[in-house]
Design a protein around this motif. Structure first.
Motif, PDB file in Angstrom:
ATOM      1  N   ILE A 245       0.773  -1.206   0.032  1.00  0.00           N
ATOM      2  CA  ILE A 245      -0.068  -0.078  -0.054  1.00  0.00           C
ATOM      3  C   ILE A 245       0.660   1.251   0.058  1.00  0.00           C
ATOM      4  O   ILE A 245       1.884   1.306   0.843  1.00  0.00           O
ATOM      5  CB  ILE A 245      -0.919   0.091   1.323  1.00  0.00           C
ATOM      6  N   ASP A 246       0.776   2.126  -0.822  1.00  0.00           N
ATOM      7  CA  ASP A 246       1.754   3.281  -1.176  1.00  0.00           C
ATOM      8  C   ASP A 246       3.115   2.741  -1.165  1.00  0.00           C
ATOM      9  O   ASP A 246       4.030   3.471  -0.708  1.00  0.00           O
ATOM     10  CB  ASP A 246       1.283   4.335  -0.216  1.00  0.00           C
ATOM     11  N   GLY A 247       3.311   1.605  -1.899  1.00  0.00           N
ATOM     12  CA  GLY A 247       4.710   1.196  -1.975  1.00  0.00           C
ATOM     13  C   GLY A 247       5.366   0.652  -0.732  1.00  0.00           C
ATOM     14  O   GLY A 247       6.600   0.010  -0.729  1.00  0.00           O
TER      15      GLY A 247
ATOM     16  N   ALA B  23      -5.001  -2.964   7.012  1.00  0.00           N
ATOM     17  CA  ALA B  23      -3.965  -2.070   6.950  1.00  0.00           C
ATOM     18  C   ALA B  23      -4.375  -0.722   6.137  1.00  0.00           C
ATOM     19  O   ALA B  23      -3.875   0.381   6.571  1.00  0.00           O
ATOM     20  CB  ALA B  23      -2.696  -2.624   5.783  1.00  0.00           C
ATOM     21  N   SER B  24      -5.199  -0.863   5.138  1.00  0.00           N
ATOM     22  CA  SER B  24      -5.676   0.636   4.493  1.00  0.00           C
ATOM     23  C   SER B  24      -6.386   1.348   5.665  1.00  0.00           C
ATOM     24  O   SER B  24      -6.422   2.580   5.623  1.00  0.00           O
ATOM     25  CB  SER B  24      -6.281   0.320   3.303  1.00  0.00           C
TER      26      SER B  24
END
Length: 91
Positions: free
Chosen positions: A26-28, A63-64
């Motif tokens: 998520i976002d790298g 996680a998000s």
């Protein structure tokens, strides 16, 4: 009339072994990495991989949600008596 002659066709199930690797970013940033060796029949491997993908999907969703800074928006508006009210008018 066909008697079949006593011949029976048997289907042999071939066992396969493979390494399955699932990585969620998520976002790298890696939030979940799961590596498992899966073996057995294709049917049992499919079930195992399906279960793995559901676990990884849950971890990615969590996680998000965790990445959203508090205060998090509510999915439904809270009433004065702590009950929830639908966000769509007229329902």
């Amino acid at each position: 009339m066909y008697g079949g002659g006593g011949c029976r066709r048997e289907v042999k199930r071939k066992e396969v072994v493979m390494q399955v690797e699932m990585i969620v970013k998520i976002d790298g940033q890696v939030v979940r990495q799961q590596v498992e060796q899966v073996s057995g029949t294709l049917e049992s491997m499919e079930e195992t991989i399906d279960a793995m993908s559901r676990q990884v999907a849950c971890a990615a969703l969590q996680a998000s949600v965790d990445s959203v800074a508090p205060p998090r928006p509510l999915f439904r508006k809270t009433e004065a008596n702590s009950a929830t009210k639908g966000t769509k008018p007229g329902r």
